[in-house]
Design an enzyme around this catalytic site. Sequence first.
Site, short mmCIF file in Angstrom:
data_model
loop_
_atom_site.label_atom_id
_atom_site.label_comp_id
_atom_site.label_asym_id
_atom_site.label_seq_id
_atom_site.Cartn_x
_atom_site.Cartn_y
_atom_site.Cartn_z
N LYS A 22 65.25 80.95 89.47
CA LYS A 22 65.51 81.81 88.77
C LYS A 22 64.74 81.54 87.31
O LYS A 22 63.68 81.87 87.07
CB LYS A 22 66.62 81.87 87.94
CG LYS A 22 66.75 82.68 86.58
CD LYS A 22 68.53 83.47 86.28
CE LYS A 22 69.43 82.14 85.55
NZ LYS A 22 69.09 81.81 83.73
N ASN A 23 65.10 80.12 87.45
CA ASN A 23 64.65 78.90 85.98
C ASN A 23 62.97 78.93 86.01
O ASN A 23 62.13 78.91 85.07
CB ASN A 23 65.61 78.22 85.65
CG ASN A 23 66.33 78.59 85.24
OD1 ASN A 23 66.88 79.68 84.34
ND2 ASN A 23 67.61 77.39 84.51
N CYS A 117 72.83 83.54 77.09
CA CYS A 117 74.10 82.98 77.27
C CYS A 117 74.72 82.10 75.96
O CYS A 117 73.53 81.63 75.92
CB CYS A 117 73.86 82.42 77.80
SG CYS A 117 74.03 82.18 80.02
N ARG A 122 71.33 77.87 70.36
CA ARG A 122 70.03 78.11 71.26
C ARG A 122 67.87 78.71 69.95
O ARG A 122 68.48 79.84 70.59
CB ARG A 122 70.08 79.08 72.58
CG ARG A 122 70.97 78.38 72.89
CD ARG A 122 71.24 79.00 74.48
NE ARG A 122 70.13 78.82 75.08
CZ ARG A 122 70.23 78.62 76.65
NH1 ARG A 122 70.81 79.77 77.87
NH2 ARG A 122 69.09 78.58 77.89
N PRO A 123 68.58 77.86 68.93
CA PRO A 123 66.99 78.53 68.20
C PRO A 123 65.56 78.04 68.98
O PRO A 123 65.30 77.67 70.34
CB PRO A 123 67.38 77.66 67.11
CG PRO A 123 67.90 76.11 67.76
CD PRO A 123 68.99 76.32 69.00
N ASP A 125 63.37 76.68 66.87
CA ASP A 125 61.52 76.49 65.87
C ASP A 125 60.94 75.08 66.77
O ASP A 125 60.11 75.34 66.24
CB ASP A 125 63.09 75.53 65.05
CG ASP A 125 63.86 74.04 66.03
OD1 ASP A 125 64.55 75.44 66.65
OD2 ASP A 125 63.50 73.90 65.40
N LEU A 126 61.22 74.70 68.21
CA LEU A 126 59.55 74.03 68.61
C LEU A 126 59.07 74.99 68.90
O LEU A 126 58.10 74.00 69.48
CB LEU A 126 61.37 72.95 69.73
CG LEU A 126 62.24 71.85 69.29
CD1 LEU A 126 62.52 71.33 70.36
CD2 LEU A 126 61.10 71.53 68.34
N ASP A 305 73.00 72.69 83.28
CA ASP A 305 73.46 73.82 84.23
C ASP A 305 74.79 73.48 85.66
O ASP A 305 75.12 74.64 85.90
CB ASP A 305 72.40 74.68 84.35
CG ASP A 305 71.84 74.75 83.72
OD1 ASP A 305 72.36 75.32 82.18
OD2 ASP A 305 70.46 75.41 83.73
N VAL A 327 73.42 68.11 76.18
CA VAL A 327 71.66 69.19 75.72
C VAL A 327 72.61 70.36 74.85
O VAL A 327 71.79 70.69 73.98
CB VAL A 327 71.53 70.05 77.43
CG1 VAL A 327 70.20 70.18 76.97
CG2 VAL A 327 71.51 68.33 77.81
N ARG A 397 73.54 87.61 86.83
CA ARG A 397 72.34 87.29 85.82
C ARG A 397 71.45 85.87 87.03
O ARG A 397 70.23 85.82 86.80
CB ARG A 397 72.74 86.59 84.54
CG ARG A 397 72.91 87.77 83.84
CD ARG A 397 72.73 87.00 82.06
NE ARG A 397 71.70 86.01 82.09
CZ ARG A 397 71.66 85.09 81.47
NH1 ARG A 397 72.93 84.97 81.50
NH2 ARG A 397 71.10 84.03 81.88
C1 UD1 Z 1 66.44 76.49 79.97
C2 UD1 Z 1 67.32 76.57 81.25
C3 UD1 Z 1 68.99 76.75 81.19
C4 UD1 Z 1 69.03 75.19 80.88
C5 UD1 Z 1 68.22 74.61 79.91
C6 UD1 Z 1 68.19 73.15 79.97
C7 UD1 Z 1 65.78 79.20 81.58
C8 UD1 Z 1 65.18 80.31 81.30
N1 UD1 Z 1 67.12 78.15 80.83
O1 UD1 Z 1 66.66 76.43 78.81
O2 UD1 Z 1 69.65 77.56 82.16
O3 UD1 Z 1 70.67 75.29 80.57
O4 UD1 Z 1 66.68 74.44 79.49
O5 UD1 Z 1 67.96 72.06 81.28
O6 UD1 Z 1 65.01 77.97 82.18
N2 UD1 Z 1 66.08 73.63 71.32
C9 UD1 Z 1 66.17 73.61 70.14
N3 UD1 Z 1 64.72 74.25 69.83
C10 UD1 Z 1 63.88 75.01 70.30
C11 UD1 Z 1 64.21 75.46 72.07
C12 UD1 Z 1 65.47 74.77 71.93
O7 UD1 Z 1 66.65 73.34 69.13
O8 UD1 Z 1 63.24 75.35 69.38
C13 UD1 Z 1 67.85 73.18 71.96
C14 UD1 Z 1 68.38 74.29 72.12
O9 UD1 Z 1 69.03 74.64 71.07
C15 UD1 Z 1 69.42 72.99 72.95
C16 UD1 Z 1 68.23 72.51 73.80
O10 UD1 Z 1 67.33 71.89 72.99
O11 UD1 Z 1 70.39 72.44 72.68
C17 UD1 Z 1 67.87 72.43 75.04
O12 UD1 Z 1 67.15 73.51 75.03
P1 UD1 Z 1 65.96 73.87 76.29
O13 UD1 Z 1 65.71 73.01 77.19
O14 UD1 Z 1 65.31 74.15 75.27
O15 UD1 Z 1 66.96 74.93 77.16
P2 UD1 Z 1 65.91 76.57 77.81
O16 UD1 Z 1 64.70 76.39 77.66
O17 UD1 Z 1 67.02 77.50 76.83
#
Ligand code: UD1
Length: 416
Positions: A22-23, A117, A122-123, A125-126, A305, A327, A397
């Site tokens: 899925k991811n 979820c 889950r911001p 900002d990055l 996950d 994470v 999902r």
């Molecule tokens: C993806 C996966 C999810 C998995 C996660 C971590 C998909 C669709 N989903 O989610 O199943 O659990 O990787 O392996 O591929 N963060 C920030 N700012 C940002 C982006 C992220 O602070 O702009 C933080 C998030 O809040 C979290 C951490 O970074 O605490 C990891 O997030 P991220 O690796 O971005 O996960 P996703 O891509 O959302």
Amino acid sequence: MAAYKITPGTKIGGEVRISGSKNASLPIIAASLLSDRQTVLHNIPRLSDTENMCDLITSAGSSVKLENEHDLIISPGSITPKASHMEQASKLRASFLIIGPMLAKYGWAKIPLPGGCRIGARPIDLHLKGFTAMGAKIRQGHGYVELKCDRLNPTRIYLDFPSVGATENLMNAACLIDGETVIENAATEPEVVDLAGFLTAMGADIYGAGTDTVRIIGKKRLGHAEYTIIPDRIEAGTFMLIAAVTKSNLRLENVISDHLKPVIAKLNEAGICITECGGCLEVIPCERIKAVDIKTLPYPGFPTDMQAQFMSLMSVADGTGVVVETVFENRFMQVPELIRMGAKIKIDGRTAVIDGTKRLSGAKVKATDLRAGAALVIAALAAQGDSEIENTEHIERGYERFEEKLSSIGVNIKKE
Ligand code: UD1
């Protein structure tokens, strides 16, 4: 709201074919927008999340055809997408993955702020920091974010955290930027490498995917590609735990064992044996499961996950195990439900301490998110008495034909 009714105690065994990831599918479907030609994707899992991503790229002008259940034929759009179309279609958290391709292709993107979820804030900002460095202008309104640019520029981006989504989104945008973009402290997850494989198949030049520094040399145009998505490592890990908790032999087909190293290492430590047989894995259970400690980390660390599912296994292990979730800040949603089933778990911030107990008791519980829901299915199989798991749309999902696959290996499960 659908529910699963599970009656434990039946003999479990046989084999399960693991679906496409899925991811990996979500960013790859989004990336198809970058191409001027048709793209063909094989091994796409049929899930509400992948269907929502197809709706999203359809709103952005692409035409999407499903063939043979798991193949997508995507043709590029001839219209410029409109904001009203995009907003309607966006029901999934990963809708932010559309920003990179839209911005690079049309110089514009607008999405509602992410849902999905409820595991922490889950911001994004990055992602936004990276697009700003590329030259995009960002406007945030009530519940949406809009990005615009005349053109994107090549740049060097250092991610404060190796975010999977930010790495994928920025990699996608960089493919149409004239010059070399470098992403440092990039995520190294197999799904990022799979996306790089697809982008390369469309004609992009990408170096270092799977390491913490990814270099992308953009092209004016990307062309036709035919690509097969990797197997879902989290679905495979979940079925391994189902075998472990029910003390059953199970064969998993269509897996890449390398992607499962941290999960296999922890299962081995718990006493469960996993053998490899060319593209297959066989789970050989043990009578007594030993408690283990887990700390979730970006790849190749233990995947967040799989954390909830491991907690169910440890609830019935010998001894005490400690889980540290590094994470996401709020990913213990399964704990109150596991406690209702008799698990002995204490939480202190991002740490959970699990005292193994001989047996859990069946109960009526709620799936609060995708992996927490999978954890409850595992717990229900380790329990005495029937369980009813509500809100199973969260589970579906991320697990294709879950109920059907569970029934096929002998689980007594009914969907209500
Ligand atoms: C993806 C996966 C999810 C998995 C996660 C971590 C998909 C669709 N989903 O989610 O199943 O659990 O990787 O392996 O591929 N963060 C920030 N700012 C940002 C982006 C992220 O602070 O702009 C933080 C998030 O809040 C979290 C951490 O970074 O605490 C990891 O997030 P991220 O690796 O971005 O996960 P996703 O891509 O959302």
